[in-house]
Enzyme design. Structure first.
Site, PDB file in Angstrom:
ATOM      1  N   ALA A   1       0.859  -1.184   0.000  1.00  0.00           N
ATOM      2  CA  ALA A   1       0.000   0.000   0.000  1.00  0.00           C
ATOM      3  C   ALA A   1       0.894   1.231   0.000  1.00  0.00           C
ATOM      4  O   ALA A   1       2.029   1.187   0.483  1.00  0.00           O
ATOM      5  CB  ALA A   1      -0.886  -0.011   1.234  1.00  0.00           C
TER       6      ALA A   1
ATOM      7  N   GLY B   1       0.630  -5.198   0.861  1.00  0.00           N
ATOM      8  CA  GLY B   1      -0.567  -5.323   0.025  1.00  0.00           C
ATOM      9  C   GLY B   1      -0.262  -5.926  -1.338  1.00  0.00           C
ATOM     10  O   GLY B   1      -1.142  -6.525  -1.965  1.00  0.00           O
TER      11      GLY B   1
ATOM     12  N   GLU C   1      -0.369  -9.539  -0.742  1.00  0.00           N
ATOM     13  CA  GLU C   1      -1.775  -9.900  -0.506  1.00  0.00           C
ATOM     14  C   GLU C   1      -2.561  -9.919  -1.817  1.00  0.00           C
ATOM     15  O   GLU C   1      -3.398 -10.798  -2.041  1.00  0.00           O
ATOM     16  CB  GLU C   1      -2.398  -8.909   0.486  1.00  0.00           C
ATOM     17  CG  GLU C   1      -1.811  -9.076   1.883  1.00  0.00           C
ATOM     18  CD  GLU C   1      -2.218  -7.985   2.849  1.00  0.00           C
ATOM     19  OE1 GLU C   1      -2.170  -6.797   2.458  1.00  0.00           O
ATOM     20  OE2 GLU C   1      -2.575  -8.295   3.994  1.00  0.00           O
TER      21      GLU C   1
ATOM     22  N   GLU D   1       4.664  -5.138   7.027  1.00  0.00           N
ATOM     23  CA  GLU D   1       3.859  -4.088   7.674  1.00  0.00           C
ATOM     24  C   GLU D   1       4.296  -3.819   9.107  1.00  0.00           C
ATOM     25  O   GLU D   1       4.244  -2.694   9.593  1.00  0.00           O
ATOM     26  CB  GLU D   1       2.364  -4.483   7.666  1.00  0.00           C
ATOM     27  CG  GLU D   1       1.691  -4.408   6.311  1.00  0.00           C
ATOM     28  CD  GLU D   1       1.762  -5.709   5.520  1.00  0.00           C
ATOM     29  OE1 GLU D   1       2.668  -6.535   5.781  1.00  0.00           O
ATOM     30  OE2 GLU D   1       0.907  -5.896   4.633  1.00  0.00           O
TER      31      GLU D   1
HETATM   32  N1  CO8 Z   1       4.528   3.248  -0.689  1.00  0.00           N
HETATM   33  C1  CO8 Z   1       4.900   4.437  -1.254  1.00  0.00           C
HETATM   34  N2  CO8 Z   1       6.045   4.577  -1.951  1.00  0.00           N
HETATM   35  C2  CO8 Z   1       6.846   3.512  -2.064  1.00  0.00           C
HETATM   36  C3  CO8 Z   1       6.522   2.255  -1.516  1.00  0.00           C
HETATM   37  C4  CO8 Z   1       5.282   2.140  -0.797  1.00  0.00           C
HETATM   38  N3  CO8 Z   1       4.850   0.999  -0.272  1.00  0.00           N
HETATM   39  N4  CO8 Z   1       7.522   1.383  -1.791  1.00  0.00           N
HETATM   40  C5  CO8 Z   1       8.435   2.076  -2.517  1.00  0.00           C
HETATM   41  N5  CO8 Z   1       8.023   3.344  -2.668  1.00  0.00           N
HETATM   42  C6  CO8 Z   1       8.712   4.430  -3.371  1.00  0.00           C
HETATM   43  C7  CO8 Z   1       9.886   4.949  -2.554  1.00  0.00           C
HETATM   44  O1  CO8 Z   1       9.448   5.873  -1.583  1.00  0.00           O
HETATM   45  C8  CO8 Z   1      10.752   5.566  -3.634  1.00  0.00           C
HETATM   46  O2  CO8 Z   1      10.194   6.819  -3.982  1.00  0.00           O
HETATM   47  P1  CO8 Z   1      11.148   8.135  -4.033  1.00  0.00           P
HETATM   48  O3  CO8 Z   1      12.114   7.816  -5.146  1.00  0.00           O
HETATM   49  O4  CO8 Z   1      10.194   9.238  -4.332  1.00  0.00           O
HETATM   50  O5  CO8 Z   1      11.815   8.203  -2.707  1.00  0.00           O
HETATM   51  C9  CO8 Z   1      10.521   4.629  -4.832  1.00  0.00           C
HETATM   52  O6  CO8 Z   1       9.308   3.924  -4.567  1.00  0.00           O
HETATM   53  C10 CO8 Z   1      11.629   3.619  -4.988  1.00  0.00           C
HETATM   54  O7  CO8 Z   1      11.773   2.924  -3.765  1.00  0.00           O
HETATM   55  P2  CO8 Z   1      13.187   2.739  -3.021  1.00  0.00           P
HETATM   56  O8  CO8 Z   1      14.106   3.874  -3.327  1.00  0.00           O
HETATM   57  O9  CO8 Z   1      12.914   2.449  -1.583  1.00  0.00           O
HETATM   58  O10 CO8 Z   1      13.703   1.425  -3.772  1.00  0.00           O
HETATM   59  P3  CO8 Z   1      14.707   0.305  -3.225  1.00  0.00           P
HETATM   60  O11 CO8 Z   1      15.001  -0.569  -4.368  1.00  0.00           O
HETATM   61  O12 CO8 Z   1      15.824   0.941  -2.467  1.00  0.00           O
HETATM   62  O13 CO8 Z   1      13.842  -0.514  -2.123  1.00  0.00           O
HETATM   63  C11 CO8 Z   1      11.886  -1.699  -1.329  1.00  0.00           C
HETATM   64  C12 CO8 Z   1      12.732  -1.258  -2.548  1.00  0.00           C
HETATM   65  C13 CO8 Z   1      12.660  -2.671  -0.453  1.00  0.00           C
HETATM   66  C14 CO8 Z   1      10.630  -2.367  -1.872  1.00  0.00           C
HETATM   67  C15 CO8 Z   1      11.508  -0.445  -0.488  1.00  0.00           C
HETATM   68  O14 CO8 Z   1      10.972   0.552  -1.354  1.00  0.00           O
HETATM   69  C16 CO8 Z   1      10.475  -0.701   0.579  1.00  0.00           C
HETATM   70  O15 CO8 Z   1      10.813  -1.251   1.624  1.00  0.00           O
HETATM   71  N6  CO8 Z   1       9.216  -0.297   0.340  1.00  0.00           N
HETATM   72  C17 CO8 Z   1       8.157  -0.410   1.312  1.00  0.00           C
HETATM   73  C18 CO8 Z   1       7.659  -1.830   1.428  1.00  0.00           C
HETATM   74  C19 CO8 Z   1       6.573  -1.942   2.476  1.00  0.00           C
HETATM   75  O16 CO8 Z   1       6.774  -1.658   3.637  1.00  0.00           O
HETATM   76  N7  CO8 Z   1       5.373  -2.376   2.061  1.00  0.00           N
HETATM   77  C20 CO8 Z   1       4.238  -2.542   2.929  1.00  0.00           C
HETATM   78  C21 CO8 Z   1       3.374  -1.338   2.900  1.00  0.00           C
HETATM   79  S1  CO8 Z   1       2.029  -1.426   4.082  1.00  0.00           S
HETATM   80  C22 CO8 Z   1       0.832  -2.339   3.285  1.00  0.00           C
HETATM   81  O17 CO8 Z   1       1.023  -2.802   2.201  1.00  0.00           O
HETATM   82  C23 CO8 Z   1      -0.477  -2.523   4.003  1.00  0.00           C
HETATM   83  C24 CO8 Z   1      -1.398  -3.432   3.203  1.00  0.00           C
HETATM   84  C25 CO8 Z   1      -2.775  -2.920   3.141  1.00  0.00           C
HETATM   85  C26 CO8 Z   1      -3.693  -3.806   2.338  1.00  0.00           C
HETATM   86  C27 CO8 Z   1      -3.533  -3.773   0.844  1.00  0.00           C
HETATM   87  C28 CO8 Z   1      -4.617  -4.553   0.114  1.00  0.00           C
HETATM   88  C29 CO8 Z   1      -4.291  -5.053  -1.235  1.00  0.00           C
END
Ligand code: CO8
Length: 256
Positions: free
Chosen positions: A65, A108, A111, A131
């Site tokens: 998400a 998500g 999921e 999460e």
């Molecule tokens: N939300 C918003 N932006 C994101 C997300 C995210 N989940 N993941 C990555 N991005 C963005 C980053 O902020 C970055 O943007 P910017 O360049 O503007 O800073 C861009 O994407 C590239 O990401 P990274 O620079 O972080 O890329 P890396 O290759 O270094 O890392 C990762 C990749 C490991 C995937 C890292 O981005 C990460 O850890 N992302 C978050 C993962 C996470 O925590 N996901 C869980 C989110 S909570 C959730 O999903 C709740 C579920 C709700 C239900 C959904 C129903 C379907």
């Protein structure tokens, strides 16, 4: 409808939905989910479509998400708006849906992949429910579907630590049906989807429903359900066509 966060394409009888927010690793927001749901409605309504593929980019199926969109939500917002309930639309799709996953399928994103009927994983795929590192827990089936797919011990470890699982571990654990070299993922997914789309559509839909029923009911009830649906299939012209084709040593034609 013009889509901005997904791409919708049709190849013969297969509908392909590609999540497309590359700047955010396909992070899921309300617009993307609304567009995904609208595309699913279109493909479900079109009788020429027999199978759907849901995919992302080489780098990410979906990184979860959108954390930036969620950051300032309050409990009244999430409760009163019934936050993410509409995200479950995918799990109610009646036609078969394949998830073709390359790169990150996190939170998500994982999921969403698990709401599909099976997952074909590129060798680059990484799955996880991180999460807990954000101070929340999975909200759209992560604690439930993952546990059913890979068992309590591994699901518990993944949900409590947020560690990621690579494609090899995901296949060994039963989360994905097969691993495919990343460069061949879409070719293979399309090949599998076309096999399914070449079957009788009502029989494929009923088969999906029966397999899914096994998660929701007792064995005796599930088998009773299977028997009734199986018997009803002798009312379809496709049963005559399939069995006649076998006896006449020709491929069946289920298009009619
Ligand atoms: N939300 C918003 N932006 C994101 C997300 C995210 N989940 N993941 C990555 N991005 C963005 C980053 O902020 C970055 O943007 P910017 O360049 O503007 O800073 C861009 O994407 C590239 O990401 P990274 O620079 O972080 O890329 P890396 O290759 O270094 O890392 C990762 C990749 C490991 C995937 C890292 O981005 C990460 O850890 N992302 C978050 C993962 C996470 O925590 N996901 C869980 C989110 S909570 C959730 O999903 C709740 C579920 C709700 C239900 C959904 C129903 C379907």
């Amino acid at each position: 409808m013009a889509y901005e966060t997904i791409l919708l394409e049709v190849d013969e009888r297969v509908g392909i939905i590609r999540l497309n927010r590359p700047q955010a690793l396909n992070a899921l927001n309300a617009q993307l989910i609304n567009e995904l749901n609208a595309a699913l409605d279109v493909l479900e309504a079109d009788r020429a479509i027999g199978c759907i593929i849901l995919t992302g980019s080489e780098k990410a199926f979906a990184a979860g998400a959108d954390i930036k969109a969620m950051q300032n939500f309050t409990y009244p917002d999430t409760y009163l708006d019934d936050y993410i309930t509409s995200w479950e639309r995918l799990s109610r799709t009646r036609k078969p849906v394949i998830a073709a996953v390359a790169g990150f399928a996190l939170g998500g994103g994982c999921e969403l992949a698990m709401m599909c009927d099976f997952i074909l994983a590129a060798d680059t795929a990484k799955f996880g429910q991180p999460e807990i590192k954000l101070g929340v827990m999975p909200g759209s089936g992560g604690t439930q579907r993952l546990t059913r797919f890979i068992g309590k011990s591994k699901a518990m470890e993944m949900c409590l630590t947020g560690r990621l699982m690579d494609a090899v571990e995901a296949e060994r654990s039963g989360l994905v049906s097969r691993i495919i070299p990343a460069a061949e993922l879409m070719t293979e997914a399309l090949k599998v989807a076309k096999v399914i789309a070449g079957m009788s559509l009502p029989v494929a839909m009923q088969t999906k429903e029966a397999v899914n029923r096994s998660y929701e009911t007792s064995l005796a009830e599930g088998i009773r359900f299977e028997r009734r649906v199986f018997q009803s299939q002798f009312g379809l012209a496709h049963q005559q066509e399939g069995m006649s084709a076998f006896i006449e040593k020709r491929p069946p034609d289920f298009k009619a």
